[in-house]
Design a protein around this motif. Structure first.
Motif, PDB file in Angstrom:
ATOM      1  N   ALA A  70      -0.686  -9.117   3.342  1.00  0.00           N
ATOM      2  CA  ALA A  70       0.627  -8.698   3.836  1.00  0.00           C
ATOM      3  C   ALA A  70       0.572  -7.301   4.432  1.00  0.00           C
ATOM      4  CB  ALA A  70       1.649  -8.765   2.704  1.00  0.00           C
ATOM      5  N   LYS A  71      -0.084  -6.376   3.727  1.00  0.00           N
ATOM      6  CA  LYS A  71      -0.170  -5.006   4.232  1.00  0.00           C
ATOM      7  C   LYS A  71      -0.943  -4.956   5.550  1.00  0.00           C
ATOM      8  CE  LYS A  71       0.184  -2.385  -0.113  1.00  0.00           C
ATOM      9  NZ  LYS A  71      -0.493  -1.404  -0.985  1.00  0.00           N
ATOM     10  N   MET A  72      -2.026  -5.695   5.641  1.00  0.00           N
ATOM     11  CA  MET A  72      -2.807  -5.701   6.869  1.00  0.00           C
ATOM     12  C   MET A  72      -1.970  -6.219   8.036  1.00  0.00           C
ATOM     13  SD  MET A  72      -6.443  -7.623   7.649  1.00  0.00           S
ATOM     14  CE  MET A  72      -5.711  -9.263   7.514  1.00  0.00           C
ATOM     15  N   PRO A 123      -3.265  -8.776  12.419  1.00  0.00           N
ATOM     16  CA  PRO A 123      -3.968  -7.578  11.964  1.00  0.00           C
ATOM     17  C   PRO A 123      -4.042  -6.501  13.042  1.00  0.00           C
ATOM     18  CG  PRO A 123      -5.538  -9.232  12.614  1.00  0.00           C
ATOM     19  CD  PRO A 123      -4.185  -9.877  12.725  1.00  0.00           C
ATOM     20  N   PRO A 124      -4.277  -5.253  12.630  1.00  0.00           N
ATOM     21  CA  PRO A 124      -4.557  -4.217  13.617  1.00  0.00           C
ATOM     22  C   PRO A 124      -5.977  -4.426  14.169  1.00  0.00           C
ATOM     23  CG  PRO A 124      -4.714  -3.350  11.385  1.00  0.00           C
ATOM     24  CD  PRO A 124      -4.261  -4.761  11.257  1.00  0.00           C
ATOM     25  N   TRP A 160     -12.243  -4.357   1.709  1.00  0.00           N
ATOM     26  CA  TRP A 160     -13.644  -4.168   2.097  1.00  0.00           C
ATOM     27  C   TRP A 160     -14.599  -4.436   0.941  1.00  0.00           C
ATOM     28  CZ3 TRP A 160     -16.477  -4.347   6.178  1.00  0.00           C
ATOM     29  CH2 TRP A 160     -17.810  -3.924   6.108  1.00  0.00           C
ATOM     30  N   GLN A 161     -14.130  -4.320  -0.285  1.00  0.00           N
ATOM     31  CA  GLN A 161     -14.999  -4.556  -1.443  1.00  0.00           C
ATOM     32  C   GLN A 161     -15.621  -5.947  -1.418  1.00  0.00           C
ATOM     33  OE1 GLN A 161     -12.807  -5.331  -5.294  1.00  0.00           O
ATOM     34  NE2 GLN A 161     -11.020  -4.821  -4.043  1.00  0.00           N
ATOM     35  N   SER A 194     -11.033   0.231   8.245  1.00  0.00           N
ATOM     36  CA  SER A 194      -9.704   0.777   8.488  1.00  0.00           C
ATOM     37  C   SER A 194      -8.644  -0.313   8.451  1.00  0.00           C
ATOM     38  CB  SER A 194      -9.683   1.495   9.832  1.00  0.00           C
ATOM     39  OG  SER A 194      -8.379   1.950  10.147  1.00  0.00           O
ATOM     40  N   ALA A 195      -8.968  -1.485   9.002  1.00  0.00           N
ATOM     41  CA  ALA A 195      -7.991  -2.566   9.100  1.00  0.00           C
ATOM     42  C   ALA A 195      -7.729  -3.255   7.767  1.00  0.00           C
ATOM     43  CB  ALA A 195      -8.452  -3.605  10.131  1.00  0.00           C
TER      44      ALA A 195
END
Length: 305
Positions: free
Chosen positions: A290-292, A198-199, A124-125, A118-119
């Protein structure tokens, strides 16, 4: 074998090496450290992919698999702890030293994997499923504990701002601190510090407290997991205060952009497009990072509200 083992000669460091684990198919992003102490230790373990690089580093240093006595991680985020189970399996006599708050999630990593997916999203790949660590191999760390390595020791200091289960390790003999993510991400080629938020547990105020903790420890050398050793010496306070400023301004930027765009997905895309770190890692890694980090700040702002 790709040459990834580097001796740390920064400041007064001795018996210390680092391995570029090549995480996220990116060089210069993540390291594991090897302390060739009387009781040899690995500090940080990468995401599990390329964990054989750490084992090859032990071979190069003449440390037999059965002689490794400690695997220690600053926190259970899988870019720090994902390789711990693989190392435990390969090194049967090593204690796996984990902050107590997160230890159960490495013994049974199902929930940790779900949270990581999720984070990190599309990143994850690059991961592998972590190997569970037998509970009898785990040593649970609390603030104030000391990991005895004979001619070195690792003193445990709680640093829960980045994640509630994070600690930093002080090595007094080397006058150094293994920072985990408590001091940000260091880009040595640029001599630049950047944020990590990070979340789902990022907490700005506690991060600033963690900066104060490292000031009190007062090391000459900061040993970043991302990425490598940095001599700070008498400039320690300035270096850590710079990170406090970077992190605070980052949160302000995300908060202002959220207010302007009034759409969290638009904030994610805006920040990903605006990142200037593509030439430091890769365009894909820089955008995903950046998105994380934005997601972590947005969660923090929601909690604060």
């Amino acid at each position: 074998m790709e040459e990834t083992l580097t001796e740390v000669t920064t400041g007064d460091c001795s018996d210390l090496y680092y391995v570029d684990t090549g995480m996220y198919d990116t060089s210069g992003y993540g390291v594991a450290y090897v302390l060739d102490a009387e009781r040899p230790a690995v500090v940080e373990t990468g995401i599990g992919t390329n964990h054989e690089r750490i084992l090859e580093a032990l071979d190069e240093l003449g440390i037999e698999r059965e002689e490794l006595e400690v695997v220690a991680v600053t926190h259970i985020h899988l870019d720090h702890a994902g390789g711990a189970g693989f190392l435990a399996e390969a090194c049967p006599n090593a204690d796996v030293c984990i902050p107590a708050a997160g230890a159960s999630l490495l013994a049974d990593p199902g929930r940790l994997v779900a949270g990581t997916k999720s984070a990190v999203g599309e990143q994850w790949q690059y991961y592998v499923e972590p190997e569970p660590i037998p509970e009898e191999r785990i040593v649970k760390l609390e603030d104030g504990d000391v990991i005895d390595l004979g001619d070195h020791e690792l003193r445990v200091h709680a640093a829960p701002g980045h994640a509630f289960h994070q600690v930093v390790f002080e090595d007094p003999v080397n006058d150094a601190v293994f920072t985990g993510d408590a001091a940000g991400i260091w880009l040595p080629d640029r001599e630049q510090i950047v944020e990590t938020s990070p979340p789902s547990d990022f907490d700005l105020e506690q991060c600033l407290e963690d900066v104060a903790t490292m000031k009190r420890i007062d090391p000459d050398v900061l040993l970043y997991t991302h990425f490598g050793p940095r001599y700070v010496g008498e400039d320690l306070e300035d270096a850590l205060e710079e990170y406090a400023t970077v992190l605070s301004e980052w949160v302000e930027t995300v908060e202002a952009k959220r207010a302007q765009l009034e759409d969290d997905e638009a904030v994610l895309e805006y920040v990903a497009e605006a990142t200037e770190l593509a030439d430091a890692w890769s365009d894909h890694k820089a955008r995903a990072e950046a998105k994380m980090n934005v997601r972590g700040v947005l969660g923090y702002l929601d909690e604060s509200a």
